[in-house]
Design an enzyme around this catalytic site. Structure first.
Site, mmCIF file in Angstrom:
data_model
loop_
_atom_site.group_PDB
_atom_site.id
_atom_site.type_symbol
_atom_site.label_atom_id
_atom_site.label_comp_id
_atom_site.label_asym_id
_atom_site.label_seq_id
_atom_site.Cartn_x
_atom_site.Cartn_y
_atom_site.Cartn_z
ATOM 1 N N ILE A 1 0.823 -1.214 0.000
ATOM 2 C CA ILE A 1 0.000 0.000 0.000
ATOM 3 C C ILE A 1 0.853 1.259 0.000
ATOM 4 O O ILE A 1 0.325 2.361 -0.229
ATOM 5 C CB ILE A 1 -0.992 0.032 1.181
ATOM 6 N N GLU B 1 0.238 -2.681 10.190
ATOM 7 C CA GLU B 1 1.019 -3.341 11.238
ATOM 8 C C GLU B 1 0.165 -3.222 12.499
ATOM 9 O O GLU B 1 -0.284 -2.127 12.843
ATOM 10 C CB GLU B 1 2.358 -2.642 11.431
ATOM 11 N N THR C 1 -9.256 1.011 15.411
ATOM 12 C CA THR C 1 -9.193 0.151 16.588
ATOM 13 C C THR C 1 -9.515 0.958 17.844
ATOM 14 O O THR C 1 -9.281 2.174 17.881
ATOM 15 C CB THR C 1 -7.782 -0.464 16.738
ATOM 16 N N ASP C 2 -10.005 0.277 18.872
ATOM 17 C CA ASP C 2 -10.252 0.985 20.132
ATOM 18 C C ASP C 2 -8.956 1.345 20.850
ATOM 19 O O ASP C 2 -8.967 2.089 21.831
ATOM 20 C CB ASP C 2 -11.181 0.177 21.046
ATOM 21 N N GLU C 3 -7.812 0.853 20.344
ATOM 22 C CA GLU C 3 -6.522 1.240 20.911
ATOM 23 C C GLU C 3 -6.302 2.749 20.827
ATOM 24 O O GLU C 3 -5.552 3.321 21.621
ATOM 25 C CB GLU C 3 -5.379 0.525 20.182
ATOM 26 N N TYR D 1 1.962 1.711 18.110
ATOM 27 C CA TYR D 1 0.931 1.128 17.246
ATOM 28 C C TYR D 1 -0.352 1.949 17.315
ATOM 29 O O TYR D 1 -0.916 2.348 16.297
ATOM 30 C CB TYR D 1 0.643 -0.326 17.648
ATOM 31 N N LYS E 1 -2.273 4.243 14.339
ATOM 32 C CA LYS E 1 -3.666 4.042 13.928
ATOM 33 C C LYS E 1 -4.490 5.315 14.163
ATOM 34 O O LYS E 1 -5.367 5.650 13.361
ATOM 35 C CB LYS E 1 -4.283 2.858 14.683
#
Length: 346
Positions: free
Chosen positions: A60, A82, A123-125, A152, A156
């Protein structure tokens, strides 16, 4: 509809592809995947088995290949990323390149090709610890401030807000989803539940970070991909620019999960091994799913007890898939599987 699915050979992406093939017979799917350590063609149906599914091996971050691949597509569902917190703590560079730069390249191509829907899988991260603006612990809401606690999660969050900006600035029809922890078939075994299952089956210790009381909401991947498919096929333009939490309201601690896996496999609780906590470890992840429930009528259907039973059975009955993963001799995975052998002195 012709749908480009980035990262479609990964865990959630491949389950999404299978769901589309089973439930949306008018859709054609083009999987675009670099096939790094977690991407695996064995996760997908046999490619010659259906004319509706095709595959391109690509990155990508390669602008020219992305532009060529996206030509003729109606929608993009962007999973490629990732994704592992522990790996990001060791080397954040790849996370910034793939998750931020790669998402930018996809968004630019989507804008130029007039893509009708761009579904970005976040993501909820990105929320960090689930809490209210005053600091009271509660499930995260879509309007909460993003406070990522790992490289990470930060990568995101950057891509998440970049995707939103392409709707706000250019009118690109973007929808963003923020999911809680997924589990189910085809999940790469560095993640918590498949790692616990494999270690239990092979009589290795199950590593528990810190005191084991870190809590997560767990959603079966089948429920997650059903929500994504529903959002993808919404025709209303008022969906553009919206953010939706996707979760199952089934919060469990790491220690509870390890205990349940061992009990399900009739293994000794002595296999539990406490190890030193990781950096920036979020204490609680959970999401409020009121919005997706009210706006599109979706809710999770699979209980954790049912889902974990099915997942354990899947790993037990797919030794060839596990063997194929282990043959790649990934040093990080090998360390993760044996982490519990290095007991903490807490």
């Amino acid at each position: 509809m012709r749908i480009l699915v980035t990262g479609g050979a990964g865990f959630i992406g491949s389950n999404f592809v299978r769901h589309l093939l089973d439930h949306y017979p008018s859709d054609d799917i083009l999987v675009f995947d670099l096939l790094t350590y977690a991407g695996n063609l064995a996760n997908l149906p046999s490619l010659p088995s259906t004319a509706r599914l095709s595959f391109i091996h690509g990155d990508i971050c390669d602008e020219q290949t992305v532009a060529q691949t996206m030509a003729g597509c109606d929608a993009v569902v962007h999973f490629a990323a990732e994704t592992h917190v522990d790996r990001s703590l060791l080397n954040a560079r790849d996370f910034m390149a793939t998750n931020v730069q790669g998402t930018y390249i996809l968004l630019e191509a989507a804008r130029k090709h007039h893509i009708q829907r761009f579904l970005y899988i976040s993501t909820d991260e990105v929320y960090g610890n689930a809490c209210s603006p005053t600091g009271t612990s509660r499930p995260s809401q879509e309007t909460d401030t993003l406070r990522p606690l790992s490289p990470y999660a930060a990568s995101k969050a950057g891509a998440d807000t970049l995707a939103f900006s392409y709707w706000a600035s250019y009118g690109l029809p973007v929808i963003i989803t923020r999911s809680s922890n997924n589990y189910g078939p085809y999940q790469y075994p560095e993640k918590q539940l498949p790692l616990f299952i494999l270690n239990a089956l092979e009589d290795r210790p199950l590593p528990i970070y810190g005191d084991g009381q870190h809590s997560r909401d767990w959603i079966h991947v089948y429920d997650h991909v059903a929500a994504l498919s529903l959002l993808l096929h919404q025709s209303e333009s008022n969906m553009d620019g919206e953010i939706f939490n996707v979760g199952a309201h089934q919060e469990r601690t790491t220690l509870e999960n390890a205990t349940l896996v061992l009990k399900s496999l009739e293994k000794s609780p002595e296999q539990i091994s406490f190890v030193q906590d990781r950096l920036g470890h979020v204490r609680r992840h959970a999401v409020d799913t009121t919005k997706i429930s009210q706006q599109v009528g979706w809710q999770a259907k699979i209980s954790f007890e049912e889902g974990i039973k099915q997942t354990i059975e899947w790993y037990q009955t797919h030794p060839e898939w596990i063997e194929g993963i282990q043959q790649k001799q990934n040093d990080f995975l090998d360390t993760a599987l044996h982490l519990g052998e290095m007991r903490s002195t807490r």
